[in-house]
Design a protein around this motif. Structure first.
Motif, short mmCIF file in Angstrom:
data_model
loop_
_atom_site.label_atom_id
_atom_site.label_comp_id
_atom_site.label_asym_id
_atom_site.label_seq_id
_atom_site.Cartn_x
_atom_site.Cartn_y
_atom_site.Cartn_z
N CYS A 89 0.86 -1.44 0.09
CA CYS A 89 0.01 -0.08 -0.02
C CYS A 89 0.85 1.05 -0.07
O CYS A 89 2.02 1.09 0.64
N VAL A 90 0.28 2.10 -0.41
CA VAL A 90 1.03 3.61 -0.50
C VAL A 90 -0.21 4.79 -0.10
O VAL A 90 -1.01 4.76 -0.67
N ALA A 102 -3.45 3.83 -1.92
CA ALA A 102 -3.37 3.06 -3.09
C ALA A 102 -3.13 1.48 -2.59
O ALA A 102 -2.29 1.34 -1.92
N SER A 103 -3.94 0.42 -3.07
CA SER A 103 -3.43 -0.97 -2.78
C SER A 103 -3.26 -1.98 -3.80
O SER A 103 -4.14 -1.82 -4.81
N LEU A 124 -9.70 3.57 -0.21
CA LEU A 124 -8.85 2.57 -1.13
C LEU A 124 -9.06 2.97 -2.44
O LEU A 124 -10.08 3.00 -2.95
N VAL A 125 -8.05 2.77 -3.30
CA VAL A 125 -7.68 2.89 -4.67
C VAL A 125 -7.12 1.82 -5.07
O VAL A 125 -5.96 1.19 -4.17
N VAL A 126 -7.21 1.00 -6.36
CA VAL A 126 -6.39 -0.06 -6.64
C VAL A 126 -5.25 0.51 -7.53
O VAL A 126 -5.73 1.23 -8.56
#
Length: 141
Positions: A89-90, A102-103, A124-126
């Motif tokens: 993740c970031v 971001a994951s 969460l975003v991908v």
């Protein structure tokens, strides 16, 4: 649709027909604490960008590319680098009481945030794993 079902669609069709996804995932020796999906990515059976796009589409979460991203090191006060590395993740941005993260996968273990920052909402975003790892490398330098 589960992550396992999604990976079944993404893995090379011959491998799925031969062993079935459950057999394929069982046959792969994963390192302790590593997701089977990561092993499939490492073996090149699934493309990380394609996986991220599919996860985003199926889950309804936004997709965000991270090419060239240099993360704000201050955000790692909320999500420590050790957890970010482990969970792929970031942290991207902090707005009001929401941390955008971001994951590479749909189910990162971010329980640390719940315990430490109970009022912080995680968005969460991908993103592709390769781009997440590159961004984490920028912070480590």
């Amino acid at each position: 649709m589960t992550a396992t079902d999604l990976i079944a669609e993404l893995v090379a069709p011959d491998a799925v027909r031969t062993a079935g996804l459950a057999g394929l995932l069982d046959a792969i020796d994963t390192r302790p604490g590593e997701r089977p999906e990561e092993t499939l990515l490492d073996l090149g059976l699934v493309d990380d960008r394609r996986l991220a796009l599919s996860l985003a589409w199926r889950s309804g979460r936004p997709y965000q590319g991270l090419r060239g991203l240099v993360p704000d090191p201050r955000l790692f006060l909320y999500l420590p680098l050790s957890i970010a590395n482990r969970e792929r993740c970031v942290p991207l941005a902090l707005r009001h009481e929401s941390l955008r993260v971001a994951s590479a996968f749909l189910d990162p273990d971010l329980g640390y945030l719940d315990g430490r920052f109970p009022n912080l909402r995680v968005e969460l975003v991908v993103s592709p794993r390769r781009e997440i790892l590159a961004a984490l490398q920028e912070v480590a330098l």
